[in-house]
Design an enzyme around this catalytic site. Structure first.
Site, mmCIF file in Angstrom:
data_model
loop_
_atom_site.group_PDB
_atom_site.id
_atom_site.type_symbol
_atom_site.label_atom_id
_atom_site.label_comp_id
_atom_site.label_asym_id
_atom_site.label_seq_id
_atom_site.Cartn_x
_atom_site.Cartn_y
_atom_site.Cartn_z
ATOM 1 N N GLU A 85 0.791 -1.019 0.092
ATOM 2 C CA GLU A 85 -0.106 0.091 0.070
ATOM 3 C C GLU A 85 0.750 1.247 -0.013
ATOM 4 O O GLU A 85 0.616 2.221 -0.587
ATOM 5 C CB GLU A 85 -1.139 0.006 1.255
ATOM 6 C CG GLU A 85 -2.023 -0.892 1.015
ATOM 7 C CD GLU A 85 -1.656 -2.345 1.438
ATOM 8 O OE1 GLU A 85 -0.621 -2.594 1.733
ATOM 9 O OE2 GLU A 85 -2.759 -3.246 1.631
ATOM 10 N N HIS A 121 -10.287 -4.281 11.187
ATOM 11 C CA HIS A 121 -11.019 -4.063 10.143
ATOM 12 C C HIS A 121 -12.222 -3.187 10.023
ATOM 13 O O HIS A 121 -13.027 -3.004 9.310
ATOM 14 C CB HIS A 121 -11.367 -5.299 9.601
ATOM 15 C CG HIS A 121 -10.522 -6.229 8.781
ATOM 16 N ND1 HIS A 121 -9.529 -6.983 9.750
ATOM 17 C CD2 HIS A 121 -10.151 -6.488 7.591
ATOM 18 C CE1 HIS A 121 -8.642 -7.476 8.994
ATOM 19 N NE2 HIS A 121 -8.825 -7.386 7.815
#
Lengths: 87, 261
Positions: B61, B130
């Protein structure tokens, strides 16, 4: 230390003398976001919490979801009844 | 009567129309070409615009955010998507040390027109890695704009404004908003970044809210109204830059804010 803190800071700086009562924040607790439905139900603030914060600020007694006529849709981590599995 | 579509469809339509009007716009992110299409927000884009403008990426990322920033310096306008805000934590170096400061440090070369889509919100089994809501963290960084639309209409209008902005914009979408319906004009339009909106007027108490909690606050205002309490709901829409005039205007009227995150 969330976004609500910034809003209240600005309100306190600009309008402190004129407030009728102390402002309130409603946010996630300072704790880990939960995995299980049972923990989710006591973690996430819901409509009744917003209503009761406003009622408390106005000097009114707290009310339950039933008294307020707010429908209970089950666990707070499932978006709707069609949900059948993990995201 | 304006057509009604889902929040996720509003993001898809905004992306599609931005790509159509500007060949410099491209989409990159883990899963953007997946059959699920990031909760439906990227469905069909690869077929329409090809693999050069809609591409999956490796799970690197930070490096890929650096690539996206680099591509802006040669004239491109990337939209980078992370399926969870939690995954974007790896990219804070590129976002904070490069993208947010580029315009300030190297003004002559322009800014970094980068849109970063970050998905927040709870969901069954998501857990601590998450489903965090760490928008305030991004709001601390000078040079970043941070938007959190709550309605399909604002999702499209603010998305277009973000893509057309000359500097980095962080676009937060709550997963539980993707399936809500609302009126959305078919043509390309913009909503101004940095403006809040009074969702519902009231004279007794002000509720300031962002994203999904705007809907919850609207429900709360309906419950309060049944007891004769008129709550005003302010949808912040942009947490950075913050529309203090709108918030203070409402509080000044009611003199008691009840502030959602």
């Amino acid at each position: 230390m969330g976004f609500g803190a910034e809003v209240l800071a600005i309100v306190a700086e600009e309008l402190f003398g004129g407030l009728k009562c102390p402002p309130r924040r409603i946010a996630y607790p300072d704790a880990y976001t939960p995995s299980s439905p049972s923990m989710a139900n006591s973690y996430y603030p819901r409509v009744v919490d917003i209503v009761n914060a406003a009622r408390e600020m106005m000097g009114l007694p707290q009310k339950s979801e039933d008294e307020l006529g707010i429908p209970r849709d089950g666990p707070l981590d499932i978006p709707d009844k069609s949900f059948t599995g993990p995201f | 009567m304006t057509r009604e579509i889902r929040y996720s469809e509003a993001i898809l339509e905004a992306t599609d129309q931005c790509m159509e009007q500007d060949p410099r716009v491209y989409v990159i992110g883990l899963g953007v070409t997946d059959p699920k299409g990031i909760f439906g927000t990227t469905l069909g884009l690869e077929a329409k615009y090809g693999a050069k403008r809609v591409m999956d990426m490796p799970a690197s990322e930070n490096a890929m955010t650096g690539v996206a920033i680099g591509s802006t310096l040669v004239g491109l306008h990337p939209i980078i998507t992370h399926q969870r805000v939690d995954f974007a934590l790896l990219t804070l170096d590129q976002i904070i040390n490069n993208a947010s400061k580029w315009h300030y440090m190297f003004g002559a070369s322009g800014g970094v027109p980068l849109v970063i889509r970050l998905i927040i919100g709870r969901g069954w089994g998501q857990g601590p890695q998450h489903s965090q809501s760490i928008q305030a963290l991004f709001g601390h960084i000078p040079g970043l704009k941070v938007i959190m639309p709550a309605t399909p209409h604002d999702a499209k209008g603010l998305f277009v404004a973000a893509v057309e902005d000359d500097n980095p914009v962080i676009f937060f979408e709550h997963r539980w908003l993707h399936n809500i319906h609302g009126p959305v004009p078919e043509e390309l339009y913009r909503e101004p970044i940095g403006r809040a909106r009074v969702m519902k007027e009231g004279k007794d108490v002000t509720i300031v809210a962002t994203s999904h909690m705007v809907l919850e606050s609207t429900h709360a205002s309906e419950a309060l109204a049944r007891d004769g309490i008129e709550a005003e709901v302010v949808d912040v829409r942009t947490i950075k830059p913050l529309d203090t005039a709108c918030i203070l205007g409402s509080v000044e009227k009611n003199r008691a804010p009840d502030c959602r995150r």
